[in-house]
Design a protein around this motif. Structure first.
Motif, short mmCIF file in Angstrom:
data_model
loop_
_atom_site.label_atom_id
_atom_site.label_comp_id
_atom_site.label_asym_id
_atom_site.label_seq_id
_atom_site.Cartn_x
_atom_site.Cartn_y
_atom_site.Cartn_z
N CYS A 78 43.41 -25.25 16.12
CA CYS A 78 44.31 -24.50 15.24
C CYS A 78 43.58 -23.47 14.39
O CYS A 78 44.17 -22.49 13.97
N ILE A 91 45.35 -21.11 9.56
CA ILE A 91 45.92 -21.74 10.76
C ILE A 91 47.04 -20.87 11.33
O ILE A 91 47.12 -20.65 12.54
N ASN A 124 48.98 -23.88 16.65
CA ASN A 124 48.73 -24.58 17.93
C ASN A 124 47.38 -25.30 17.88
O ASN A 124 46.33 -24.66 17.94
N ASP A 125 47.42 -26.63 17.81
CA ASP A 125 46.19 -27.42 17.74
C ASP A 125 45.36 -27.35 19.01
O ASP A 125 44.16 -27.65 19.00
N ARG A 174 43.65 -31.58 14.23
CA ARG A 174 43.88 -30.77 13.02
C ARG A 174 43.16 -31.32 11.80
O ARG A 174 42.64 -30.55 10.99
N SER A 213 46.17 -19.40 15.09
CA SER A 213 46.76 -20.04 16.27
C SER A 213 48.27 -20.21 16.20
O SER A 213 48.83 -20.87 17.08
#
Length: 109
Positions: free
Chosen positions: A31, A11, A18-19, A58, A15
């Motif tokens: 993410c 994750i 960032n979801d 998530r 990202s």
């Protein structure tokens, strides 16, 4: 190495947490930057019913990633798992995934 720690590192690399991240010209989301093909693959093999748009959640994204790594990771090392996440079921054999592994390695706790 357990999958929970690996997925947390993935994750961070994919990202920065960032979801709602969108990448790869809109083809990778969430993410974990999950592509539609990964969702379809996990659904086909596990009988789940995730939708690609669910990957901005998530909990769903982590579940799909865990299922994918479990499916394609029997007997694999942490490095092999990370490189397969990046490059597909044979990603650990692709030279292009080495740099990705180095990023993941820096984020492992």
């Amino acid at each position: 190495m357990n999958l929970t720690n690996l997925i947390t590192a993935l994750i961070a690399v994919e990202s920065s947490g960032n979801d709602l991240a969108i990448g790869d010209q809109g083809r990778a989301i969430g993410c974990l930057q999950i592509h539609r093909a990964v969702v379809l693959d996990v659904n086909r093999i596990t009988g789940s019913h995730y939708r690609h748009q669910d990957m901005t959640n998530r909990v769903a994204a982590r579940a799909v990633c865990q299922a994918y790594l479990t499916l394609y990771g029997r007997g694999a090392t942490t490095e092999q798992l990370a490189r397969r996440w990046n490059g597909g079921p044979t990603g650990d054999r692709k030279p292009a995934t080495v740099a990705y592994w180095l990023k993941v390695q820096r984020n492992l706790k």
